[in-house]
Motif scaffolding. Structure first.
Motif, short mmCIF file in Angstrom:
data_model
loop_
_atom_site.label_atom_id
_atom_site.label_comp_id
_atom_site.label_asym_id
_atom_site.label_seq_id
_atom_site.Cartn_x
_atom_site.Cartn_y
_atom_site.Cartn_z
N THR A 77 49.47 39.13 29.43
CA THR A 77 48.16 38.75 29.96
C THR A 77 47.31 39.98 30.28
O THR A 77 47.81 41.11 30.36
CB THR A 77 48.32 37.94 31.26
OG1 THR A 77 48.92 38.79 32.24
CG2 THR A 77 49.18 36.71 31.06
N GLY A 78 46.05 39.73 30.52
CA GLY A 78 45.13 40.80 30.85
C GLY A 78 45.52 41.53 32.12
O GLY A 78 45.31 42.75 32.24
N SER A 79 46.09 40.81 33.07
CA SER A 79 46.48 41.46 34.33
C SER A 79 47.53 42.53 34.06
O SER A 79 47.49 43.60 34.68
CB SER A 79 47.06 40.42 35.29
OG SER A 79 46.05 39.51 35.67
N TYR A 88 36.68 42.66 38.67
CA TYR A 88 37.85 41.77 38.53
C TYR A 88 38.72 42.35 37.42
O TYR A 88 38.32 42.34 36.26
CB TYR A 88 37.43 40.33 38.19
CG TYR A 88 38.61 39.39 38.18
CD1 TYR A 88 38.99 38.71 39.33
CD2 TYR A 88 39.38 39.21 37.03
CE1 TYR A 88 40.10 37.85 39.34
CE2 TYR A 88 40.50 38.36 37.04
CZ TYR A 88 40.84 37.69 38.18
OH TYR A 88 41.94 36.85 38.20
N HIS A 89 39.87 42.87 37.81
CA HIS A 89 40.78 43.42 36.81
C HIS A 89 42.12 42.68 36.85
O HIS A 89 43.17 43.27 36.62
CB HIS A 89 40.96 44.92 37.02
CG HIS A 89 39.68 45.69 36.89
ND1 HIS A 89 39.01 45.83 35.69
CD2 HIS A 89 38.92 46.35 37.82
CE1 HIS A 89 37.91 46.54 35.88
NE2 HIS A 89 37.82 46.86 37.16
N GLY A 90 42.08 41.42 37.22
CA GLY A 90 43.27 40.61 37.17
C GLY A 90 43.97 40.47 38.50
O GLY A 90 43.43 40.82 39.56
N GLU A 97 33.81 47.39 33.91
CA GLU A 97 33.64 46.33 32.91
C GLU A 97 32.19 46.40 32.44
O GLU A 97 31.28 46.46 33.28
CB GLU A 97 33.86 44.96 33.54
CG GLU A 97 35.19 44.77 34.24
CD GLU A 97 35.03 43.92 35.51
OE1 GLU A 97 34.98 44.50 36.62
OE2 GLU A 97 34.95 42.69 35.38
N ASP A 144 37.44 48.02 30.92
CA ASP A 144 38.12 46.73 30.84
C ASP A 144 37.26 45.79 30.00
O ASP A 144 36.21 45.33 30.44
CB ASP A 144 38.33 46.18 32.26
CG ASP A 144 39.11 44.87 32.27
OD1 ASP A 144 39.16 44.21 31.22
OD2 ASP A 144 39.63 44.51 33.34
N ILE A 199 38.39 42.93 28.74
CA ILE A 199 39.07 41.63 28.64
C ILE A 199 38.05 40.50 28.51
O ILE A 199 38.29 39.53 27.80
CB ILE A 199 40.02 41.46 29.84
CG1 ILE A 199 41.20 42.42 29.67
CG2 ILE A 199 40.52 40.01 29.97
CD1 ILE A 199 42.13 42.53 30.84
N GLN A 200 36.90 40.65 29.15
CA GLN A 200 35.84 39.63 29.00
C GLN A 200 34.99 39.89 27.76
O GLN A 200 34.64 38.97 27.04
CB GLN A 200 34.91 39.65 30.23
CG GLN A 200 35.43 38.90 31.41
CD GLN A 200 35.30 37.40 31.28
OE1 GLN A 200 34.82 36.86 30.27
NE2 GLN A 200 35.75 36.68 32.28
N LYS A 227 42.42 38.19 26.65
CA LYS A 227 41.67 36.94 26.47
C LYS A 227 41.27 36.63 25.03
O LYS A 227 42.04 36.07 24.28
CB LYS A 227 40.41 37.01 27.34
CG LYS A 227 40.61 36.61 28.79
CD LYS A 227 39.27 36.51 29.47
CE LYS A 227 39.34 36.22 30.93
NZ LYS A 227 39.77 34.87 31.26
C1 LIG Z 1 37.62 41.79 33.24
C2 LIG Z 1 38.94 41.13 33.41
N1 LIG Z 1 40.03 41.88 33.60
C3 LIG Z 1 41.25 41.33 33.74
C4 LIG Z 1 41.42 39.96 33.73
C5 LIG Z 1 42.80 39.36 33.89
O1 LIG Z 1 43.23 38.76 32.71
P1 LIG Z 1 44.34 37.60 32.76
O2 LIG Z 1 43.74 36.45 33.47
O3 LIG Z 1 44.66 37.34 31.32
O4 LIG Z 1 45.51 38.18 33.50
C6 LIG Z 1 40.32 39.14 33.55
C7 LIG Z 1 40.45 37.68 33.55
O5 LIG Z 1 39.51 36.96 33.71
C8 LIG Z 1 39.04 39.74 33.39
O6 LIG Z 1 37.95 38.99 33.22
#
Ligand SMILES: Cc1ncc(COP(=O)(O)O)c(C=O)c1O
Length: 470
Positions: free
Chosen positions: A175-177, A209-211, A260, A293, A295-296, A321
């Motif tokens: 996962t992103g986290s 938000y980094h998880g 981000e 980051d 992920i978004q 994601k």
């Molecule tokens: C910018 C960002 N980083 C990290 C994450 C965490 O990803 P995950 O929910 O897959 O663990 C998210 C999830 O929304 C995110 O938007």
């Protein structure tokens, strides 16, 4: 276990319990309904109850935790099935999904090419998951392709040796986290080498938000009392002076800056190019890692990685994601080889190596590359239409936030944002609202790349109607 009996031991309807047969029948009818109608027809019925699907008693969430709505007594109305940007709920209401699931279903539900690709891969012998020491062709190819796209050139041998290239990939993370926490570990390892003994400082954007990893949550203000030996500093996005001051105040100790390109957790604020370039310069001067980051933002723009629009090269990029369009979670970090200091079990998901998820990743990449122009054109069209909306209702709207398909509609008043959200859901538009933090009053959308102009126009026109009604 040895001889296959004629009756399968597991079937979906049986596994779903006593109501399983009725539920799977409803699901199948919903699938046929969504597959049997074109976009225009479906748009015409968004918000309606679809009588073609049988109404059945669905499972409730009584064993879910309260924060996942486990304490809701009303009849369950979760997702029944989806196709493209549409989905039907258990109560048979047709929704237009304006947030691509939880911001991860890049190509919409059940994208025909991706579904066919995954089936083809399974038929060809690609396994679902395996040991990370024997990743196989698809994971290796995805690593190579990510390097190629991140650097904008073919991953020839020279890229492997280029000290400035993003030429190292950690893919065995789910996962992103885990991706974001792996980036944090890279930064701390580097800090230990170049500034031994100094307390590391992590700089992050206010509203980040980094998880859900502990340290990532610490960066957004949580668990402060439990952490010693590390400092987290929040800076305001796009405040150049504040950014310079933070680096100056912690001179000789900054280990990393996390950013981000679009803060989807803070009303879709977009980082200015000047700000990110300054962050790059400050990180270079401090020998700190600039971690972007994505992920978004990743896989949601023609360049695949949004950092490429800024003319900077980060030290670490995190993707997750959208890379696999929700088929199976898969995240990756790409970084410069000189930061490659983690041992295998320092950052791993033993069930996230995922040869099959890597197929989905390759497929998503291939689709973005094949549709670069339409993606760019759709994003521009959506933004232009949203700006018309803002211009038409200046008394209610502050303006449009975000970039491309990741867009926020910012209201003057929190109550208006909440009321707009309520009405949008009622009309069958699945949008989210940021109104739970002081000063937040924004409706969020992230249209899937499976959307088209018709869909974008429908969304904005419905927004116009809601505003007129309010
Ligand atoms: C910018 C960002 N980083 C990290 C994450 C965490 O990803 P995950 O929910 O897959 O663990 C998210 C999830 O929304 C995110 O938007």
């Amino acid at each position: 276990m040895s001889e296959a009996s004629s009756k399968p031991a597991v079937t979906l309807s049986a596994l779903l319990g006593p109501r399983g047969a009725a539920i799977t029948k409803a699901m199948q009818a919903a699938r046929e309904f969504l597959g049997g109608h074109g976009t225009a027809e479906l748009l015409g019925r968004v918000g309606q109850t679809i009588a073609e699907v049988p109404g059945v008693e669905h499972l409730d969430k009584r064993f879910f935790q309260a924060s996942y709505r486990g304490d809701v007594a009303a009849p369950p109305d979760d997702l029944l099935t989806g196709k493209g940007v549409f989905y039907l709920t258990e109560q048979r209401k047709l929704f237009l999904d304006c947030t691509a699931g939880h911001y991860q279903v890049t190509w919409g539900y059940d994208h025909p090419e991706l579904t066919a690709l995954v089936r083809e891969a399974m038929g060809s012998g690609v396994v679902w998951d395996d040991h990370s020491n024997i990743p196989g062709a698809t994971v290796k190819r995805l690593a190579e392709r990510l390097v190629e796209v991140a650097n904008g050139r073919a991953p020839a041998a020279d890229l492997r040796e280029d000290p400035n290239a993003l030429n190292t990939v950690l893919l065995g993370i789910c996962t992103g986290s885990v991706g974001a926490s792996s980036a944090l570990k890279l930064a701390l390892k580097h800090h230990e080498v170049v500034r031994p003994g100094a307390t590391p400082v992590l700089v992050a954007l206010a509203g980040n938000y980094h998880g859900t990893d502990f340290l990532a949550q610490r960066m957004r203000g949580m668990w402060a009392g439990y952490f010693g030996g590390i400092e987290c500093v929040e800076v305001e996005p796009n405040d150049l002076r504040g950014l310079c001051q933070a680096f100056a105040a912690h001179r000789g100790r900054v280990a990393a800056m996390f950013a981000e390109p679009i803060l989807m957790n803070r009303e879709a604020i977009v980082l200015d190019a000047e700000y990110l370039r300054e962050a790059r310069r400050l990180c270079d001067a401090a020998d700190a890692l600039l971690v972007i980051d994505e992920i978004q933002t990743g896989f949601w723009c023609p360049e695949v990685f949004m950092f490429r629009q800024y003319g900077i090269v980060p030290d670490v990029v995190v993707v997750g994601k959208g890379m696999t369009s929700g088929l199976h979670p898969l995240s990756a970090i790409l970084y410069r080889r000189r930061y490659d200091r983690l041992a295998q079990y320092d950052a791993i998901s033993t069930n996230g190596n995922a040869p099959l998820a890597a197929v989905a990743g390759l497929g998503c990449l291939g689709l973005v590359e094949a549709h670069r122009e339409p993606i760019g054109a759709l994003a521009q069209h959506y933004v232009d239409r949203l700006h018309e909306l803002a211009a038409a209702a200046p008394d209610r709207l502050v303006g449009i936030r975000g970039k491309g398909l990741l867009a926020g509609v910012k209201f003057h008043r929190v109550a208006d944002a909440l009321e707009f959200h309520r009405r949008a859901i009622e009309r069958g538009l699945w949008v989210r609202v940021h109104a739970y933090h002081e000063g937040h009053s924004t409706i969020l959308t992230k249209l899937a790349l499976a959307a088209d102009r018709q869909v974008a126009d429908f969304v904005v026109e419905t927004f116009h109607e809601i505003l007129k009604e309010m």
